[in-house]
Design a protein around this motif. Structure first.
Motif, short mmCIF file in Angstrom:
data_model
loop_
_atom_site.label_atom_id
_atom_site.label_comp_id
_atom_site.label_asym_id
_atom_site.label_seq_id
_atom_site.Cartn_x
_atom_site.Cartn_y
_atom_site.Cartn_z
N GLU A 1 21.23 -0.92 6.14
CA GLU A 1 20.16 -1.26 7.08
C GLU A 1 18.82 -1.36 6.36
O GLU A 1 18.57 -0.68 5.35
CB GLU A 1 20.05 -0.18 8.17
N ILE A 2 17.93 -2.16 6.89
CA ILE A 2 16.62 -2.36 6.27
C ILE A 2 15.85 -1.06 6.14
O ILE A 2 15.18 -0.82 5.13
CB ILE A 2 15.80 -3.41 7.07
N GLN A 3 15.91 -0.19 7.14
CA GLN A 3 15.14 1.05 7.08
C GLN A 3 15.52 1.93 5.90
O GLN A 3 14.71 2.72 5.40
CB GLN A 3 15.32 1.83 8.40
N GLU A 4 16.74 1.80 5.40
CA GLU A 4 17.17 2.60 4.25
C GLU A 4 16.47 2.17 2.97
O GLU A 4 16.36 2.97 2.02
CB GLU A 4 18.69 2.49 4.08
N ILE A 5 16.00 0.94 2.92
CA ILE A 5 15.30 0.47 1.72
C ILE A 5 14.07 1.33 1.45
O ILE A 5 13.76 1.66 0.30
CB ILE A 5 14.90 -1.01 1.89
N TYR A 6 13.39 1.74 2.50
CA TYR A 6 12.16 2.51 2.35
C TYR A 6 12.41 3.90 1.75
O TYR A 6 11.51 4.51 1.17
CB TYR A 6 11.45 2.65 3.69
N LYS A 7 13.62 4.39 1.87
CA LYS A 7 13.94 5.71 1.32
C LYS A 7 14.08 5.65 -0.20
O LYS A 7 13.71 6.59 -0.91
CB LYS A 7 15.24 6.23 1.94
N TYR A 8 14.58 4.54 -0.70
CA TYR A 8 14.91 4.46 -2.13
C TYR A 8 13.96 3.55 -2.91
O TYR A 8 14.04 3.51 -4.14
CB TYR A 8 16.35 3.95 -2.29
N CYS A 9 13.08 2.84 -2.21
CA CYS A 9 12.17 1.90 -2.87
C CYS A 9 10.75 2.06 -2.34
O CYS A 9 10.55 2.46 -1.19
CB CYS A 9 12.62 0.46 -2.62
N GLU A 10 9.77 1.70 -3.17
CA GLU A 10 8.38 1.64 -2.77
C GLU A 10 8.10 0.18 -2.37
O GLU A 10 7.90 -0.68 -3.23
CB GLU A 10 7.47 2.08 -3.91
N VAL A 11 8.10 -0.08 -1.08
CA VAL A 11 8.02 -1.45 -0.57
C VAL A 11 6.57 -1.88 -0.38
O VAL A 11 5.79 -1.17 0.28
CB VAL A 11 8.80 -1.58 0.75
N LYS A 12 6.20 -3.05 -0.92
CA LYS A 12 4.83 -3.55 -0.83
C LYS A 12 4.73 -4.85 -0.05
O LYS A 12 3.72 -5.56 -0.15
CB LYS A 12 4.27 -3.75 -2.25
#
Length: 260
Positions: A110-121
Motif C-alpha cells: 500500500e502507498i501508506q507503507e512507503i512513508y514508513k521506509y522512505c523519506e518522501v518529497k
C-alpha cells in the motif's frame, strides 16, 4: 514425492507430482500455479477457499523463515525475500551472483507503507498516479529500513506492482519484501518460470502465473525522486514515456542532469 500446489483466486488444490511434473520432483521445488479466472469463476472444480488463503499463508511462512521465493510481478518474474531479514538478503545476492554494490528494491502493498521506509518529497497524489504500476520510485531511506539492505547508499527504490497476489503477500508479511529480477545477474529478464529453471533448486517456492502479459522484458521504469522538485531516470523500463510525461506536465518536475 513432491507436491505441486495449484492456486487461484479462492482456489487451493493439491495433487501428487508424478509424470506431468517430473522436473519439479527431481529438483524438489514447490511450485505454486496461479489458476486463471473463467467467466463462471475460478477454473477449478473443488476446494474453493477465499483469496487462496492457504497458499498465501504457506508463502508467508517460508519468507518468515528467511528463505527466497520466485514471484510474478506486473512486468517480469522476480526473486523476493523479507527486506528486514539480513541472512535472506545475502541469499538473494548469492543466488543471482549479483554484484554486492548493486541495490535491491523493496516492494510494499500500500502507498501508506512507503512513508514508513522512505523519506518522501513528492505529493501523495503523484504516488497514487504511478502506483500500483510498473514503476520503481527512488527516495532517501528511513532509519526503519534494514541497515544491511543496500548499506552503500542512502537511497532505496520502492515498488507496488499491479499484481494482486504479490500485493496481498506484502500485506500479509506486514513488512516490505526485497525484490529483484529472477535471473542470474547480467542475463535476460524472465517472463515465464521455465526460463529460470536453473535457479529452482535454490528457491523455497516458485509461484507460476504463466507467461507475463507484456513480454518486452524491460522491467519497471526506475525514477529517482529524492531531490525536491526534480526527477532522474535511472532505467527507462517499460513505462518511460508515460511516467516522464506525468512528472513534467502534471507535477512540473525538472529533469536532474547532475552527474553522480
Amino acid at each position: 514425492m513432491n507436491l505441486i500446489v495449484y492456486v487461484g483466486k479462492g482456489i487451493v488444490k493439491l495433487r501428487s507430482a508424478y509424470s506431468s511434473a517430473t522436473m519439479c520432483k527431481e529438483l524438489k521445488t514447490n511450485v505454486l500455479h496461479l489458476l486463471p479466472q473463467t467467466s463462471n469463476g475460478p477454473s477449478a472444480e473443488h476446494d474453493s477457499r477465499p483469496d487462496g488463503a492457504e497458499v498465501l499463508a504457506a508463502t508467508v511462512k517460508v519468507l518468515k523463515d528467511g528463505l527466497v521465493v520466485a514471484v510474478p510481478t506486473d512486468t517480469i518474474y522476480g526473486l523476493a525475500c523479507l527486506a528486514q531479514h539480513r541472512d535472506a538478503i545475502k541469499k538473494v545476492y548469492d543466488i543471482k551472483g549479483r554484484n554486492g554494490q548493486k541495490p535491491l528494491a523493496i516492494c510494499v502493498g500500500e502507498i501508506q507503507e512507503i512513508y514508513k521506509y522512505c523519506e518522501v518529497k513528492v505529493k501523495e497524489e503523484l504516488l497514487a498516479d504511478l502506483l500500483p504500476g510498473p514503476v520503481t520510485l527512488v527516495f532517501e531511506r528511513s532509519e526503519v529500513l534494514n541497515k544491511d539492505l543496500n548499506p552503500f547508499t542512502p537511497l532505496v527504490g520502492v515498488r507496488i506492482p499491479d499484481h494482486g497476489f504479490l500485493r496481498r503477500l506484502c500485506q500479509m508479511c506486514e513488512e516490505p519484501l526485497a525484490l529483484t529480477s529472477a535471473n542470474i545477474s547480467s542475463q535476460t529478464s524472465t517472463v515465464a518460470v521455465h526460463e529460470f529453471q536453473d535457479l529452482w533448486p535454490r528457491l523455497a517456492l516458485v509461484v507460476d502465473d504463466g507467461p507475463i502479459g507484456d513480454q518486452n522484458r524491460l522491467g519497471s521504469t526506475v525514477v529517482d525522486l529524492s531531490v525536491l522538485g526534480k526527477y532522474r531516470v535511472i532505467r527507462p523500463g517499460c513505462a518511460f514515456t508515460s511516467t516522464v510525461d506525468l512528472l513534467q506536465r502534471k507535477y512540473g518536475l525538472c529533469e536532474d542532469t547532475t552527474e553522480d
